[in-house]
Design a protein around this motif. Structure first.
Motif, short mmCIF file in Angstrom:
data_model
loop_
_atom_site.label_atom_id
_atom_site.label_comp_id
_atom_site.label_asym_id
_atom_site.label_seq_id
_atom_site.Cartn_x
_atom_site.Cartn_y
_atom_site.Cartn_z
N GLU A 262 -4.06 12.00 -3.32
CA GLU A 262 -4.42 10.58 -3.43
C GLU A 262 -3.41 9.70 -2.69
N ASP B 291 -3.38 6.90 4.59
CA ASP B 291 -4.35 7.02 5.68
C ASP B 291 -5.32 5.85 5.71
N ALA B 292 -5.65 5.30 4.52
CA ALA B 292 -6.61 4.20 4.44
C ALA B 292 -5.98 2.84 4.74
N ALA B 293 -4.67 2.77 4.69
CA ALA B 293 -3.99 1.50 4.98
C ALA B 293 -4.02 1.24 6.48
N HIS B 294 -3.86 -0.01 6.85
CA HIS B 294 -3.95 -0.38 8.27
C HIS B 294 -2.69 -1.12 8.70
N ARG C 190 0.83 -1.20 0.00
CA ARG C 190 0.00 0.00 0.00
C ARG C 190 0.87 1.26 0.00
N ALA D 186 -4.07 9.96 0.97
CA ALA D 186 -5.29 9.22 1.30
C ALA D 186 -5.04 7.71 1.31
N MET D 187 -4.20 7.23 0.41
CA MET D 187 -3.88 5.80 0.38
C MET D 187 -3.21 5.36 1.68
#
Length: 579
Positions: free
Chosen positions: A379, A385-388, A364, A382-383
């Protein structure tokens, strides 16, 4: 020079453990000592570990060795060995190893460590006899001789080490055996004597013509002597013994290294045809084709590999095979191929298929980096931030990747804000604090910059680049020059060959008016790493010393290296020199 002063003087080690103090230590054969944890023992142990954290390794080692003798605890003796070894104190480490063996005589690791340190210290009397005793007691003679080689490699006199190995083999009654020939070949290779190494390896292969280990040595050690003959002999062995997988992979690797990529691919393709169930060969072939820039061929092989591994994954219960990890490797290489073919969207799509837990987060982050390279910074953020992230280590990597993306996009304040937030969430991270310091320096927030860099130094007194960064900032602003020099010199003591630290040392000397020393350090830095910023500094010193022509030459080289470097551009503007 190795640090050898300050540890207790070498004393004869008693043959039996020192008598423990009554009611404090209980000894039982084959067990660790039971020690009553007194205030004195606890204090000494904690003091030694604190000393390690502060970089005072020698006092810590001395205290730990004293405790090992006092408590008869082999774990403390082993720790003392590690501490002395960390500062290159062979004599101290040997003393600690003697105590370790004394208190744990059946521990093979302790015995091997003592022998290795004896060899490193040049104490070879009885060494061959001790090694032979270990070899004779071992059921696996090849492995035992390999351990003996590990000991003898510590010796600086390679010829003497080789002679001791021959003596060990004689005493162990192994002369003329496969194990002996291969050990002598390995020892000769370690000494750089490839001709002797090849001779011994060939003796091993003649003794046992089907030995893959011997054939691999003939190939490996023979390449520097006669590459053509070695490759030919390896091919003959591969045809006679097609199941010799490691030898054949080594043959393919050697062919590739000599520039015969097609020959390497042919060998791997033949292996695949003979053993179609060996799916990993597809990936090896794909890697080799990629390295040779055969992108379509590599992609085709990878797609076959993905198909096979996907079938394995579907046919076996989740987690019961390595198919997920294998697919992750394939998708990563497919993404690189897509990037090389200027197809970033396809690269991101391949990376998005990675679900293997240990590789998912890094995939990611790589997706985000690709988006950032396209200029799509929001973008990319955001990628991430959206990863865990699955743990704090992954979280840290994500934060630093985000900061790098924002820094490259010149969104410095946003990067600082993110790092400040992370600094609160991830306690005492020197990486975050250092990155913050660098960004704050760029933004001329010098007070906060110094705060974070000093926190890094407090957390890790051996972090050379923190000293250097703070010292360089002071020198570049022409303030607190004596303090700047002390900081940079401390960094230089830790990393004496680092070109960036040498550059800083030259720059602070220039600021202090010592032009000769400045030129000396800057030339050293430029020789190690010719970069535009170092060229800017060296040229300025030469100009001030009246060597304008030499300065122009250096600056011209700097422009060729990087005409956009801001330091070089500013320097040329100040001196009115056109690019």
């Amino acid at each position: 020079m190795a640090q050898t002063d300050g540890h207790p003087p070498i004393q004869a080690v008693p043959k039996t453990p020192p008598a423990p103090q009554p009611d404090r230590i209980t000894l039982k054969a084959g067990e660790l000592p039971h020690v009553a944890l007194s205030a004195d023992i606890l204090y000494k142990f904690l003091a030694s570990e604190i000393a390690v954290q502060r970089g005072a390794i020698l006092p810590a080692a001395n205290t730990t060795l004293e405790l090992a003798r006092e408590t008869a605890d082999p774990r403390l003796a082993q720790r003392a060995v590690e501490l002395y070894a960390a500062i290159g104190d062979v004599q101290g480490a040997l003393q600690a190893a003697e105590v370790w063996v004394l208190n744990s005589p059946s521990d093979e690791n302790a015995q091997s460590t003592r022998l290795a340190l004896s060899a490193a210290a040049g104490k070879t009397a009885g060494l061959a006899q001790a090694l032979a005793k270990q070899v004779k007691a071992s059921a696996d003679k090849i492995e035992a001789l390999s351990r003996a080689i590990s000991v003898l490699r510590r010796m600086q006199d390679r010829q003497q080490a080789f002679q001791l190995l021959e003596e060990t083999i004689d005493l162990a009654q192994l002369k003329g055996t496969l194990a002996a020939y291969m050990a002598l070949a390995d020892m000769a290779q370690a000494a750089g004597d490839y001709e002797r190494a090849l001779v011994e390896a060939q003796k091993a292969l003649r003794l046992k013509p089907d030995s893959e280990d011997a054939a691999m040595r003939v190939l490996d050690y023979g390449m520097p002597v006669d590459a053509v003959a070695s490759l030919d002999q390896a091919r003959k062995f591969a045809r006679a013994y097609p199941k010799a997988r490691q030898l054949r992979l080594m043959l393919a690797g050697q062919l590739a290294e000599t520039g015969d990529v097609q020959g390497a691919l042919d060998e791997l393709e033949l292996m695949s045809a003979q053993y179609p169930e060996d799916f990993d060969l597809l990936f090896v072939r794909a890697q080799l084709a990629y390295q040779d820039n055969r992108l379509p061929e590599s992609r085709g092989l990878l797609l076959q590999y993905v198909d096979v591994q996907s079938q394995r994954q579907d046919a076996i219960a989740s987690g019961a095979s390595d198919a997920a990890a294998a697919l992750a490797d394939a998708y990563q290489l497919l993404a690189r191929i897509a990037q090389d073919q200027d197809d970033p969207d396809q690269a991101i799509a391949w990376l998005g298929r990675i679900e293997e837990p240990s590789a998912r987060y890094s995939a990611r982050l790589r997706q985000a980096t690709i988006r950032a390279e396209q200029g799509r910074i929001d973008e990319a953020v955001a990628m991430i931030d959206a990863a865990h992230p699955i743990d704090q280590d992954e979280q840290l990597i994500g934060v630093l990747t985000m900061a790098q993306i924002l820094r490259n996009a010149e969104r410095y304040e946003q990067a600082i804000e993110r790092l400040r937030q992370a600094d609160q969430e991830i306690v005492d991270s020197i990486e975050i604090k250092y990155e913050l310091g660098m960004l704050l320096e760029r933004q001329k927030q010098y007070g906060d910059m110094e705060k974070y860099l000093r926190e890094v130094i407090d957390l890790d007194p051996g972090y050379a680049h923190a000293y250097n960064a703070l010292g360089y900032s002071l020198a570049d602003r022409n303030v607190r020059l004596d303090e700047a020099y002390d900081l940079i010199y401390r960094a230089h003591q830790i990393l004496p060959e680092d070109p960036y630290i040498l550059d800083s040392l030259g720059w602070v000397k220039f600021r202090q008016g010592d032009n000769e020393q400045a030129e000396k350090y800057l030339r050293q830095a430029y020789e190690v790493k010719p970069e535009a910023e170092i060229a800017a500094h060296l040229g300025e010193v030469l100009w001030v010393m009246g060597e304008q022509d030499k300065a122009r030459d250096v600056w011209r080289e700097g422009v060729e290296l990087d005409a956009t470097n801001p330091t070089l551009k500013q320097t040329l503007e100040r001196f009115g020199v056109s690019q």
